[in-house]
Design a protein around this motif. Structure first.
Motif, short mmCIF file in Angstrom:
data_model
loop_
_atom_site.label_atom_id
_atom_site.label_comp_id
_atom_site.label_asym_id
_atom_site.label_seq_id
_atom_site.Cartn_x
_atom_site.Cartn_y
_atom_site.Cartn_z
N PRO A 1 0.79 -1.23 0.00
CA PRO A 1 0.00 0.00 0.00
C PRO A 1 0.82 1.28 0.00
N HIS B 1 3.41 1.87 -1.84
CA HIS B 1 3.87 2.18 -3.19
C HIS B 1 2.70 2.57 -4.07
N ARG B 2 3.01 3.38 -5.05
CA ARG B 2 1.97 3.69 -6.04
C ARG B 2 1.85 2.50 -6.98
N LEU C 1 0.90 0.42 -10.25
CA LEU C 1 0.67 0.64 -11.67
C LEU C 1 -0.27 -0.46 -12.16
N PHE D 1 -10.54 1.83 -7.60
CA PHE D 1 -9.14 2.22 -7.38
C PHE D 1 -9.00 3.59 -6.73
N ASN D 2 -10.09 4.27 -6.51
CA ASN D 2 -10.02 5.54 -5.78
C ASN D 2 -9.46 5.35 -4.37
N GLN D 3 -9.55 4.14 -3.86
CA GLN D 3 -9.06 3.90 -2.50
C GLN D 3 -7.56 3.57 -2.49
N TYR D 4 -6.96 3.47 -3.67
CA TYR D 4 -5.53 3.12 -3.75
C TYR D 4 -4.71 4.29 -4.27
N LYS D 5 -3.49 4.34 -3.81
CA LYS D 5 -2.52 5.24 -4.41
C LYS D 5 -2.05 4.52 -5.67
N CYS D 6 -2.45 5.00 -6.81
CA CYS D 6 -2.18 4.20 -8.01
C CYS D 6 -2.16 5.04 -9.28
N ARG D 7 -1.63 4.42 -10.29
CA ARG D 7 -1.79 4.95 -11.65
C ARG D 7 -2.51 3.86 -12.43
#
Lengths: 131, 214
Positions: B31, B33-34, B36, B51-57
């Motif tokens: 969690p 890390h961002r 991908l 995916f709004n709940q994740y730090k992500c691209r």
């Protein structure tokens, strides 16, 4: 408001909310305000604003300080960077969405060896982009 | 083997499909890390919401569109196909995908195109990457024409897209295993209508590349 029959080429910097129904080519910056692109709005521009709502067409990157919403009539070709992004069913979008909910980030994932920093992943955090 | 798209009227699809494996693509993610995430399909409101709940691209590649698939069947040679897929991935060379949502794209690619696609994706996969895809138990099963999204860690959203279903090239598990090269099928689960969901992970001992002969 930028009306349906208005065309602008250049960079727009605004301290107020913007409602765009016309055509804009360039960039739009409204860091503390909202930008709404209406159904007849057509932009070839990067947008940076606190809240961005797209009902029309945008070709360019979007940076939202709080939230970006693409309505079901919206059509976006570009990348989005915002803590929260909403895409309504029927919206057209091609690109990447970079999201970071901050403290709300999921933390109940299974603990695994992945918690260790993997140097090969270092390039995966592009950071915040500001158009 | 190419199988024509069905003309018969299919029963209405449930908007939500239960999945036993989708949650497992998150098994290795960290969690802090961002993430991908590569979604080979078209944008889905449920996937974005999830995916709004994740730090992500989250990258939507829209490779399952009829227009894109038509381009892959224009008689290009292997290297041309690899370049075509590489350009379509639209990600930086040094980026590694944590999660690849292939959905049912493998069923719309013949052996040559699938080999080229997997080769183009290779630089973006490592031992932590996980993939999720849907196939058919056997060629008698009909592949529903759907666009998918993640609804939750146990459910998928599915909707019928506009337009006609592109030609279907069903690959059984043995053939799929060969074509996926550096991916291996870690787990599979049969779904009620003959669809099979697969969890993919990197094969640490990849088989040598064999160009498809069909």
């Amino acid at each position: 408001m930028i009306g349906e029959n208005v065309k602008i080429e250049g960079n727009i910097i605004s301290e107020e909310n913007l409602f765009i129904e016309g055509a804009v080519k360039g960039s739009i910056t409204a860091k503390k305000s909202e930008v709404k692109v209406g159904k007849s709005g057509s932009l070839t521009a990067n947008i940076s604003a606190k809240v961005v709502l797209i009902e029309g067409s945008v070709k360019g990157d979007i940076c939202g300080g709080e939230n970006v919403i693409i309505a079901n009539t919206g059509n976006v070709l570009g990348n989005i960077d915002s803590p929260r992004v909403s895409l309504e069913d029927g919206a057209k979008f091609k690109g990447s969405i970079t999201m970071d909910p901050g403290e709300k980030t999921v933390t109940d994932l299974p603990v695994s060896s992945a918690s260790k920093i993997n140097p090969h992943r270092a390039g995966n955090d592009p950071g915040v982009k500001v158009s | 083997m190419r199988k024509s798209a069905a003309l018969k009227v299919e029963p209405a699809l449930s908007p939500v499909l239960r999945s036993n494996l989708i949650g497992q693509v998150f098994k290795e993610v960290c969690p802090e890390h961002r993430l991908l995430v590569l979604d080979m399909g078209c944008p889905s409101s449920s996937t974005v919401q999830f995916f709004n709940q994740y730090k992500c691209r989250l990258s939507f590649l829209d490779l399952i569109s009829a227009e894109f698939l038509a381009e892959t069947s224009q008689g290009a040679n292997h290297q041309e196909l690899v370049e075509y897929f590489r350009a379509s991935l639209n990600i930086e060379p040094d980026m590694v995908a944590d999660i690849c949502l292939f959905w049912d794209i493998f069923n719309y690619l013949d052996g040559s195109s699938l080999s080229a696609f997997i080769e183009a994706l290779a630089p973006h996969i490592n031992h932590r990457s996980r993939g999720y895809c849907l196939g058919l138990l056997n060629e008698r099963n009909q592949l529903p024409y759907c666009q998918y999204g993640i609804d939750s860690q146990t459910t998928l959203s599915q909707a019928v897209p506009l337009g006609q279903q592109p030609p279907v090239y069903p690959h059984n598990r043995r053939v799929l295993t060969q074509l996926l090269h550096y991916f291996e099928i870690d787990k599979s689960r049969l779904m009620p209508d003959g669809r099979v969901e697969y969890l993919l992970c990197e094969n640490l001992l990849p088989r040598p590349v064999k160009p498809a002969i069909f």
